[in-house]
Design a protein around this motif. Structure first.
Motif, PDB file in Angstrom:
ATOM      1  N   GLU A 197      10.968  -3.704   1.976  1.00 52.39           N
ATOM      2  CA  GLU A 197      10.787  -2.994   3.251  1.00 52.39           C
ATOM      3  C   GLU A 197      11.733  -1.799   3.345  1.00 52.39           C
ATOM      4  O   GLU A 197      11.334  -0.703   3.745  1.00 52.39           O
ATOM      5  CB  GLU A 197      11.020  -3.939   4.430  1.00 52.39           C
ATOM      6  CG  GLU A 197       9.911  -4.919   4.685  1.00 52.39           C
ATOM      7  CD  GLU A 197      10.219  -5.838   5.871  1.00 52.39           C
ATOM      8  OE1 GLU A 197      11.325  -5.749   6.448  1.00 52.39           O
ATOM      9  OE2 GLU A 197       9.335  -6.634   6.216  1.00 52.39           O
ATOM     10  N   LEU A 198      13.003  -2.026   2.979  1.00 49.38           N
ATOM     11  CA  LEU A 198      13.990  -0.941   3.021  1.00 49.38           C
ATOM     12  C   LEU A 198      13.607   0.181   2.055  1.00 49.38           C
ATOM     13  O   LEU A 198      13.728   1.364   2.391  1.00 49.38           O
ATOM     14  CB  LEU A 198      15.382  -1.461   2.692  1.00 49.38           C
ATOM     15  CG  LEU A 198      16.063  -2.278   3.775  1.00 49.38           C
ATOM     16  CD1 LEU A 198      17.395  -2.810   3.268  1.00 49.38           C
ATOM     17  CD2 LEU A 198      16.278  -1.458   5.040  1.00 49.38           C
ATOM     18  N   GLU A 199      13.146  -0.172   0.876  1.00 50.10           N
ATOM     19  CA  GLU A 199      12.729   0.838  -0.087  1.00 50.10           C
ATOM     20  C   GLU A 199      11.569   1.660   0.455  1.00 50.10           C
ATOM     21  O   GLU A 199      11.544   2.888   0.316  1.00 50.10           O
ATOM     22  CB  GLU A 199      12.324   0.167  -1.402  1.00 50.10           C
ATOM     23  CG  GLU A 199      11.977   1.149  -2.495  1.00 50.10           C
ATOM     24  CD  GLU A 199      11.618   0.468  -3.805  1.00 50.10           C
ATOM     25  OE1 GLU A 199      11.056   1.157  -4.669  1.00 50.10           O
ATOM     26  OE2 GLU A 199      11.883  -0.738  -3.959  1.00 50.10           O
ATOM     27  N   GLY A 200      10.642   1.001   1.119  1.00 52.11           N
ATOM     28  CA  GLY A 200       9.525   1.718   1.736  1.00 52.11           C
ATOM     29  C   GLY A 200       9.993   2.646   2.836  1.00 52.11           C
ATOM     30  O   GLY A 200       9.532   3.787   2.949  1.00 52.11           O
ATOM     31  N   GLN A 201      10.946   2.170   3.655  1.00 49.39           N
ATOM     32  CA  GLN A 201      11.487   3.005   4.725  1.00 49.39           C
ATOM     33  C   GLN A 201      12.244   4.200   4.162  1.00 49.39           C
ATOM     34  O   GLN A 201      12.147   5.313   4.680  1.00 49.39           O
ATOM     35  CB  GLN A 201      12.393   2.172   5.631  1.00 49.39           C
ATOM     36  CG  GLN A 201      11.657   1.159   6.478  1.00 49.39           C
ATOM     37  CD  GLN A 201      12.610   0.254   7.259  1.00 49.39           C
ATOM     38  OE1 GLN A 201      13.822   0.384   7.182  1.00 49.39           O
ATOM     39  NE2 GLN A 201      12.027  -0.671   8.018  1.00 49.39           N
ATOM     40  N   VAL A 202      13.000   3.956   3.080  1.00 52.19           N
ATOM     41  CA  VAL A 202      13.740   5.058   2.448  1.00 52.19           C
ATOM     42  C   VAL A 202      12.773   6.093   1.888  1.00 52.19           C
ATOM     43  O   VAL A 202      12.969   7.300   2.050  1.00 52.19           O
ATOM     44  CB  VAL A 202      14.687   4.522   1.347  1.00 52.19           C
ATOM     45  CG1 VAL A 202      15.214   5.641   0.470  1.00 52.19           C
ATOM     46  CG2 VAL A 202      15.837   3.747   1.965  1.00 52.19           C
ATOM     47  N   LYS A 203      11.694   5.650   1.237  1.00 48.22           N
ATOM     48  CA  LYS A 203      10.698   6.585   0.701  1.00 48.22           C
ATOM     49  C   LYS A 203      10.050   7.382   1.824  1.00 48.22           C
ATOM     50  O   LYS A 203       9.870   8.599   1.695  1.00 48.22           O
ATOM     51  CB  LYS A 203       9.634   5.822  -0.091  1.00 48.22           C
ATOM     52  CG  LYS A 203      10.099   5.360  -1.450  1.00 48.22           C
ATOM     53  CD  LYS A 203       8.992   4.619  -2.191  1.00 48.22           C
ATOM     54  CE  LYS A 203       9.477   4.148  -3.546  1.00 48.22           C
ATOM     55  NZ  LYS A 203       8.452   3.385  -4.273  1.00 48.22           N
ATOM     56  N   GLN A 204       9.723   6.699   2.925  1.00 49.52           N
ATOM     57  CA  GLN A 204       9.096   7.383   4.055  1.00 49.52           C
ATOM     58  C   GLN A 204      10.058   8.401   4.651  1.00 49.52           C
ATOM     59  O   GLN A 204       9.679   9.541   4.926  1.00 49.52           O
ATOM     60  CB  GLN A 204       8.665   6.378   5.114  1.00 49.52           C
ATOM     61  CG  GLN A 204       8.011   7.021   6.320  1.00 49.52           C
ATOM     62  CD  GLN A 204       7.628   6.001   7.383  1.00 49.52           C
ATOM     63  OE1 GLN A 204       7.820   4.807   7.229  1.00 49.52           O
ATOM     64  NE2 GLN A 204       7.096   6.493   8.487  1.00 49.52           N
ATOM     65  N   ARG A 205      11.303   8.004   4.852  1.00 54.93           N
ATOM     66  CA  ARG A 205      12.304   8.912   5.439  1.00 54.93           C
ATOM     67  C   ARG A 205      12.573  10.092   4.506  1.00 54.93           C
ATOM     68  O   ARG A 205      12.725  11.226   4.946  1.00 54.93           O
ATOM     69  CB  ARG A 205      13.591   8.151   5.747  1.00 54.93           C
ATOM     70  CG  ARG A 205      14.623   8.965   6.461  1.00 54.93           C
ATOM     71  CD  ARG A 205      14.175   9.325   7.854  1.00 54.93           C
ATOM     72  NE  ARG A 205      15.204  10.104   8.507  1.00 54.93           N
ATOM     73  CZ  ARG A 205      14.985  11.207   9.161  1.00 54.93           C
ATOM     74  NH1 ARG A 205      13.770  11.663   9.318  1.00 54.93           N
ATOM     75  NH2 ARG A 205      15.980  11.866   9.708  1.00 54.93           N
TER      76      ARG A 205
END
Length: 196
Positions: free
Chosen positions: A38-46
């Motif tokens: 989830e964090l990796e996805g959020q980092v990619k999105q950000r």
């Protein structure tokens, strides 16, 4: 032969405890892995959002007709295309240079002290400084520069960050001079009076 004793119970209990720990660790690993995904996805999105913001800002800065310069502690960190064209430098020639040496090189020493003191006083009170200065291009030619310098961040913060907007106002000044010369020229009354 089929006796089940305390020793067996203790061994089974130890095995059960180890199995419980292993199961708990497996669940925690799954939760941590899921959270990391989830964090990796959020980092990619950000990161994608920041990249888009950066591209938009770059397009705005490169699309403006006025020269824009960003400096930290008087060292140039960024200059837009218009500034490079105005000054006759490549970006690589400008980044890392002292912006005061670049912008103030054409100012006579007596004028420089007044302007620099005015600028420093404005910067100490977190004001924006606006003024006109002669500015020297890379090829040595001079132009009248309209300059606006604004601090970024709090006064006294480190490093000292500033944004400068530079534009060539030579034509404007020449037009003002022509207008003032025209208004000073005496007017003659060209109308003829009738002889009556």
């Amino acid at each position: 032969m089929g006796a089940f004793g305390d020793q067996h119970a203790a061994q089974l209990q130890a095995f059960a405890d180890q199995a419980a720990i292993a199961i708990r660790n497996a669940r925690m690993y799954d939760e941590v892995s899921h959270h990391a995904d989830e964090l990796e996805g959020q980092v990619k999105q950000r990161t994608a959002e920041l990249e888009l913001t950066h591209q938009r800002l770059q397009a705005i800065l490169d699309g403006t007709g006025e020269g824009i310069l960003y400096a930290e502690d008087r060292t140039i960190q960024y200059a837009n295309v218009a500034f490079c064209k105005l000054m006759g430098y490549d970006l690589d020639d400008i980044v890392g240079q002292n912006y005061e040496m670049l912008l103030y090189s054409a100012i006579p020493k007596d004028v420089e002290m007044k302007r620099v003191n005015s600028l420093r006083q404005a910067m100490q009170t977190n004001q924006v400084w606006r003024g006109e200065l002669p500015i020297r291009r890379k090829d040595g030619t001079l132009f009248d520069g309209g300059l606006t310098i604004a601090l970024i961040g709090e006064r006294g913060s480190f490093p000292l960050r500033s944004v400068s907007v530079v534009r060539d106002i030579s034509r404007e000044k020449a037009l003002q001079l022509q207008r003032s010369n025209l208004s000073l020229t005496p007017r003659t009354n060209c109308a003829r009076r009738s002889p009556i």
